[in-house]
Design a protein around this motif. Structure first.
Motif, PDB file in Angstrom:
ATOM      1  N   ASP A  34      37.978  35.931  47.576  1.00 45.55           N
ATOM      2  CA  ASP A  34      38.199  37.242  48.192  1.00 45.55           C
ATOM      3  C   ASP A  34      39.653  37.682  48.043  1.00 45.55           C
ATOM      4  O   ASP A  34      39.926  38.838  47.711  1.00 45.55           O
ATOM      5  CB  ASP A  34      37.822  37.219  49.672  1.00 45.55           C
ATOM      6  N   LYS A  35      40.584  36.774  48.284  1.00 46.89           N
ATOM      7  CA  LYS A  35      42.004  37.111  48.163  1.00 46.89           C
ATOM      8  C   LYS A  35      42.350  37.480  46.728  1.00 46.89           C
ATOM      9  O   LYS A  35      43.104  38.425  46.484  1.00 46.89           O
ATOM     10  CB  LYS A  35      42.865  35.940  48.635  1.00 46.89           C
ATOM     11  N   GLN A  36      41.801  36.740  45.769  1.00 52.85           N
ATOM     12  CA  GLN A  36      42.078  37.039  44.365  1.00 52.85           C
ATOM     13  C   GLN A  36      41.526  38.410  43.984  1.00 52.85           C
ATOM     14  O   GLN A  36      42.183  39.179  43.283  1.00 52.85           O
ATOM     15  CB  GLN A  36      41.482  35.962  43.458  1.00 52.85           C
ATOM     16  N   MET A  37      40.321  38.723  44.447  1.00 47.17           N
ATOM     17  CA  MET A  37      39.723  40.025  44.150  1.00 47.17           C
ATOM     18  C   MET A  37      40.572  41.147  44.751  1.00 47.17           C
ATOM     19  O   MET A  37      40.788  42.178  44.110  1.00 47.17           O
ATOM     20  CB  MET A  37      38.295  40.099  44.680  1.00 47.17           C
ATOM     21  N   GLN A  38      41.044  40.953  45.980  1.00 47.51           N
ATOM     22  CA  GLN A  38      41.892  41.964  46.605  1.00 47.51           C
ATOM     23  C   GLN A  38      43.166  42.182  45.798  1.00 47.51           C
ATOM     24  O   GLN A  38      43.591  43.321  45.603  1.00 47.51           O
ATOM     25  CB  GLN A  38      42.237  41.563  48.037  1.00 47.51           C
ATOM     26  N   GLN A  39      43.761  41.092  45.326  1.00 48.40           N
ATOM     27  CA  GLN A  39      44.969  41.217  44.513  1.00 48.40           C
ATOM     28  C   GLN A  39      44.674  41.920  43.191  1.00 48.40           C
ATOM     29  O   GLN A  39      45.420  42.797  42.759  1.00 48.40           O
ATOM     30  CB  GLN A  39      45.570  39.842  44.224  1.00 48.40           C
ATOM     31  N   PHE A  41      42.353  44.027  42.342  1.00 48.56           N
ATOM     32  CA  PHE A  41      41.907  45.415  42.384  1.00 48.56           C
ATOM     33  C   PHE A  41      42.695  46.275  43.363  1.00 48.56           C
ATOM     34  O   PHE A  41      42.246  47.343  43.763  1.00 48.56           O
ATOM     35  CB  PHE A  41      40.403  45.474  42.658  1.00 48.56           C
ATOM     36  N   SER A  42      43.897  45.821  43.703  1.00 47.52           N
ATOM     37  CA  SER A  42      44.788  46.661  44.495  1.00 47.52           C
ATOM     38  C   SER A  42      45.839  47.250  43.559  1.00 47.52           C
ATOM     39  O   SER A  42      45.918  46.880  42.381  1.00 47.52           O
ATOM     40  CB  SER A  42      45.451  45.839  45.608  1.00 47.52           C
ATOM     41  N   ALA A  43      46.627  48.154  44.069  1.00 48.17           N
ATOM     42  CA  ALA A  43      47.649  48.811  43.241  1.00 48.17           C
ATOM     43  C   ALA A  43      48.495  47.757  42.530  1.00 48.17           C
ATOM     44  O   ALA A  43      48.987  46.827  43.153  1.00 48.17           O
ATOM     45  CB  ALA A  43      48.516  49.710  44.110  1.00 48.17           C
ATOM     46  N   GLY A  44      48.608  47.901  41.217  1.00 48.94           N
ATOM     47  CA  GLY A  44      49.390  46.967  40.421  1.00 48.94           C
ATOM     48  C   GLY A  44      48.643  45.716  40.008  1.00 48.94           C
ATOM     49  O   GLY A  44      49.166  44.902  39.258  1.00 48.94           O
ATOM     50  N   GLY A  45      47.413  45.563  40.468  1.00 45.97           N
ATOM     51  CA  GLY A  45      46.619  44.386  40.128  1.00 45.97           C
ATOM     52  C   GLY A  45      46.093  44.454  38.708  1.00 45.97           C
ATOM     53  O   GLY A  45      45.997  45.527  38.109  1.00 45.97           O
ATOM     54  N   ARG A  46      45.716  43.294  38.189  1.00 42.82           N
ATOM     55  CA  ARG A  46      45.295  43.246  36.790  1.00 42.82           C
ATOM     56  C   ARG A  46      43.955  43.926  36.524  1.00 42.82           C
ATOM     57  O   ARG A  46      43.622  44.207  35.375  1.00 42.82           O
ATOM     58  CB  ARG A  46      45.272  41.809  36.286  1.00 42.82           C
ATOM     59  N   GLY A  47      43.177  44.223  37.554  1.00 42.79           N
ATOM     60  CA  GLY A  47      41.906  44.914  37.369  1.00 42.79           C
ATOM     61  C   GLY A  47      41.963  46.386  37.710  1.00 42.79           C
ATOM     62  O   GLY A  47      40.967  47.100  37.589  1.00 42.79           O
ATOM     63  N   MET A  48      43.139  46.853  38.112  1.00 44.74           N
ATOM     64  CA  MET A  48      43.257  48.244  38.548  1.00 44.74           C
ATOM     65  C   MET A  48      42.935  49.225  37.432  1.00 44.74           C
ATOM     66  O   MET A  48      42.404  50.304  37.689  1.00 44.74           O
ATOM     67  CB  MET A  48      44.656  48.496  39.104  1.00 44.74           C
ATOM     68  N   HIS A  49      43.187  48.863  36.183  1.00 46.93           N
ATOM     69  CA  HIS A  49      42.864  49.769  35.079  1.00 46.93           C
ATOM     70  C   HIS A  49      41.360  50.036  35.013  1.00 46.93           C
ATOM     71  O   HIS A  49      40.927  51.115  34.638  1.00 46.93           O
ATOM     72  CB  HIS A  49      43.378  49.211  33.739  1.00 46.93           C
ATOM     73  N   LEU A  50      40.548  49.053  35.414  1.00 45.17           N
ATOM     74  CA  LEU A  50      39.095  49.250  35.439  1.00 45.17           C
ATOM     75  C   LEU A  50      38.699  50.228  36.537  1.00 45.17           C
ATOM     76  O   LEU A  50      37.826  51.082  36.339  1.00 45.17           O
ATOM     77  CB  LEU A  50      38.379  47.915  35.643  1.00 45.17           C
ATOM     78  N   VAL A  51      39.352  50.099  37.682  1.00 44.35           N
ATOM     79  CA  VAL A  51      39.087  51.016  38.790  1.00 44.35           C
ATOM     80  C   VAL A  51      39.433  52.444  38.364  1.00 44.35           C
ATOM     81  O   VAL A  51      38.659  53.371  38.605  1.00 44.35           O
ATOM     82  CB  VAL A  51      39.884  50.601  40.043  1.00 44.35           C
ATOM     83  N   GLU A  52      40.571  52.604  37.708  1.00 43.49           N
ATOM     84  CA  GLU A  52      40.980  53.940  37.267  1.00 43.49           C
ATOM     85  C   GLU A  52      40.018  54.504  36.233  1.00 43.49           C
ATOM     86  O   GLU A  52      39.720  55.697  36.241  1.00 43.49           O
ATOM     87  CB  GLU A  52      42.407  53.904  36.731  1.00 43.49           C
TER      88      GLU A  52
END
Length: 74
Positions: A34-39, A41-52
């Motif tokens: 859960d902590k890794q997922m939060q990191q 997919f939060s601002a600056g996280g490595r998955g944020m480009h997918l969210v965008e």
């Protein structure tokens, strides 16, 4: 205490205590996930480009709601 000593101590536990330990370890793994997922997919996280990308697709109308039947025609 090294890993082999820990394994031996675990093997010597009564079954109900091994089960409690297994449940505790599972909870630890789930919390870490859960902590890794939060990191990620939060601002600056490595998955944020997918969210965008998904947000852009939604704004562009390039999505179907998950509750919509894929076989239905509108």
């Amino acid at each position: 205490m090294n890993l082999d000593a820990i394994k031996e101590a675990i093997a010597d536990l009564p079954a109900h205590e091994r089960m409690a330990l297994a449940m505790w370890l599972t909870e630890q793994q789930m919390d870490a996930w859960d902590k890794q997922m939060q990191q990620d997919f939060s601002a600056g996280g490595r998955g944020m480009h997918l969210v965008e990308k998904v947000r852009g697709d939604i704004r562009a109308g390039k999505f179907k709601p998950m509750d919509e039947d894929p076989g239905s025609q509108q």
